[in-house]
Scaffold this motif. Structure first.
Motif, PDB file in Angstrom:
ATOM      1  N   LEU A 194       0.861  -1.189   0.000  1.00 33.68           N
ATOM      2  CA  LEU A 194       0.000   0.000   0.000  1.00 33.68           C
ATOM      3  C   LEU A 194       0.897   1.238   0.000  1.00 33.68           C
ATOM      4  CD1 LEU A 194      -2.736  -0.920   2.657  1.00 33.68           C
ATOM      5  CD2 LEU A 194      -2.707  -1.438   0.224  1.00 33.68           C
ATOM      6  N   ILE A 195       0.746   2.055  -1.027  1.00 33.75           N
ATOM      7  CA  ILE A 195       1.605   3.240  -1.179  1.00 33.75           C
ATOM      8  C   ILE A 195       0.831   4.481  -0.761  1.00 33.75           C
ATOM      9  CG2 ILE A 195       2.973   4.591  -2.823  1.00 33.75           C
ATOM     10  CD1 ILE A 195       2.919   1.943  -4.599  1.00 33.75           C
ATOM     11  N   ASP A 196       1.311   5.131   0.292  1.00 36.21           N
ATOM     12  CA  ASP A 196       0.665   6.363   0.767  1.00 36.21           C
ATOM     13  C   ASP A 196       1.204   7.525  -0.071  1.00 36.21           C
ATOM     14  OD1 ASP A 196      -0.801   8.132   2.282  1.00 36.21           O
ATOM     15  OD2 ASP A 196       0.703   8.298   3.869  1.00 36.21           O
ATOM     16  N   CYS A 197       0.335   8.053  -0.905  1.00 33.39           N
ATOM     17  CA  CYS A 197       0.710   9.064  -1.902  1.00 33.39           C
ATOM     18  C   CYS A 197       0.651  10.473  -1.302  1.00 33.39           C
ATOM     19  CB  CYS A 197      -0.293   8.937  -3.051  1.00 33.39           C
ATOM     20  SG  CYS A 197       0.025   9.968  -4.457  1.00 33.39           S
ATOM     21  N   PRO A 198       1.538  11.370  -1.754  1.00 35.10           N
ATOM     22  CA  PRO A 198       1.394  12.763  -1.281  1.00 35.10           C
ATOM     23  C   PRO A 198       0.155  13.416  -1.878  1.00 35.10           C
ATOM     24  CG  PRO A 198       3.205  12.577  -2.838  1.00 35.10           C
ATOM     25  CD  PRO A 198       2.695  11.192  -2.615  1.00 35.10           C
ATOM     26  N   ALA A 199      -0.317  14.480  -1.227  1.00 33.00           N
ATOM     27  CA  ALA A 199      -1.472  15.215  -1.772  1.00 33.00           C
ATOM     28  C   ALA A 199      -1.031  15.951  -3.043  1.00 33.00           C
ATOM     29  CB  ALA A 199      -1.975  16.201  -0.733  1.00 33.00           C
ATOM     30  N   GLY A 200      -1.993  16.331  -3.843  1.00 30.84           N
ATOM     31  CA  GLY A 200      -1.682  17.044  -5.078  1.00 30.84           C
ATOM     32  C   GLY A 200      -1.423  16.087  -6.224  1.00 30.84           C
ATOM     33  N   VAL A 201      -1.123  16.661  -7.378  1.00 32.51           N
ATOM     34  CA  VAL A 201      -0.879  15.814  -8.561  1.00 32.51           C
ATOM     35  C   VAL A 201       0.458  16.207  -9.213  1.00 32.51           C
ATOM     36  CG1 VAL A 201      -3.241  15.126  -9.072  1.00 32.51           C
ATOM     37  CG2 VAL A 201      -2.430  17.338  -9.855  1.00 32.51           C
TER      38      VAL A 201
END
Lengths: 74, 258
Positions: free
Chosen positions: B115-122
């Motif tokens: 499970l990869i916790d992604c940073p906010a934004g794109v």
């Protein structure tokens, strides 16, 4: 009107604009494709071609295409 | 080969990291081997949410730079040996996209779920996190701003060829949904035209305990249903409104407001 319904209606409009109408290129491409398609059947006044997209309450969209043709091809 | 799922959102502050931690715990409880990867390199919090911040020696950046072996950087969650964390603690460390993907691929060889916790934004961090995943869970709250960002994020995921996507609606207030003041899961499905894998009720206990909620609470039930949905690719989604329906439900709603 309940707040959730009001939010849903506003959001439906915003999402439609984000996905489609905000991209000027998408609208120009659609108009061009439609003009080419309709041009096979009608002598079309290209500048009269308009496309409007309106959200419907059930979450779908009503797409209206309007155009004026000088004549119909045989 | 394990499944690599990126947990993303677009908008910040919707509970992405807490959902990642809770889902990881729930999957581990169901007997799955899970590793959580903190891909939010600059604003890392997954170590803190899991209570492992004091145990960090090496991190993702060290692994990608070859300072340590992957095994040395992995932390094991005390109560669940099948749950591991690859933390991020170098706020200014530039993690290379290809190196990141290789680390995730290596993890997937020994785990059931990464499970990869992604940073906010794109931005770049989003692209890096997504590049290593084949599936995505988009976390949102039932608010117009979060849903708009979630819709845009779904569009970006589509462009990045992540075809298996689903939504997790977090912080749902059953009383407000029942009284028509908050969007329901059905409203959201109609608006975004996307699968909803989970609906997680707002829970003060979950907020204070950072994901690990006591067994039997609504939050715990909802996360367990989400975990089952993730494993099976289908299933029931928690209904936060059921205790607020009927005459007794009206009384509960009134008490909640008071």
């Amino acid at each position: 009107m309940k707040k959730a319904q009001w939010t849903a209606e506003r959001l439906q409009n915003v999402l439609m604009q984000d996905r489609f109408l905000q991209g000027a290129d998408s609208m120009a491409m659609l108009r061009s494709d439609l003009a080419n398609l309709l041009g096979d059947y009608f002598d079309l006044n290209r500048s009269s071609l308009s496309v409007t997209v309106n959200p419907v309450k059930d979450g779908s969209y009503r797409v209206t295409i309007e155009a004026t043709a000088v004549r119909v091809y045989r | 080969m394990g499944r690599c799922i990126v947990i993303t959102s677009g908008k910040g502050g919707v509970g992405k990291t807490t959902v990642t931690a809770s889902l990881g715990l729930a999957l581990a409880t169901l007997g799955k081997r899970v590793v959580l990867v903190d891909a939010d390199v600059t604003l890392n919090n997954l170590d803190l949410v899991l209570g492992l911040e004091a145990a960090v020696t090496y991190d993702l950046y060290d692994v990608t730079m070859g300072t340590c072996r992957l095994k040395q950087a992995l932390l094991t969650y005390p109560d669940y040996p099948s749950l591991k964390l690859l933390p991020s603690v170098h706020p200014l460390g530039e993690v290379d996209k290809t190196a990141f993907r290789e680390v995730v691929e290596e993890l997937a060889q020994t785990q059931d779920f990464v499970l990869i916790d992604c940073p906010a934004g794109v931005d770049d961090g989003f692209v890096r996190a997504v590049s290593a995943a084949s599936e995505a869970l988009v976390v949102t709250t039932p608010t117009a701003t979060a849903l708009r960002d979630a819709d845009k994020t779904l569009g970006y995921l589509d462009a990045l060829r992540v075809s298996k996507t689903a939504l997790v609606v977090n912080r749902v207030r059953g009383d407000l949904v029942a009284s028509g003041e908050m969007l329901s899961v059905d409203d959201i499905i109609k608006l975004l035209h996307v699968r909803v894998a989970g609906c997680i009720p707002e829970d003060d206990v979950a907020l204070s305990m950072c994901g690990a909620t006591p067994v039997g609470t609504a939050h715990h039930q909802a996360v367990n249903l989400l975990a089952r949905y993730v494993i099976e690719g289908k299933g029931k989604v928690y209904d936060p409104t059921y205790i607020y329906r009927g005459p007794l439900g009206s009384l509960r709603r009134w008490l909640k407001k008071a």
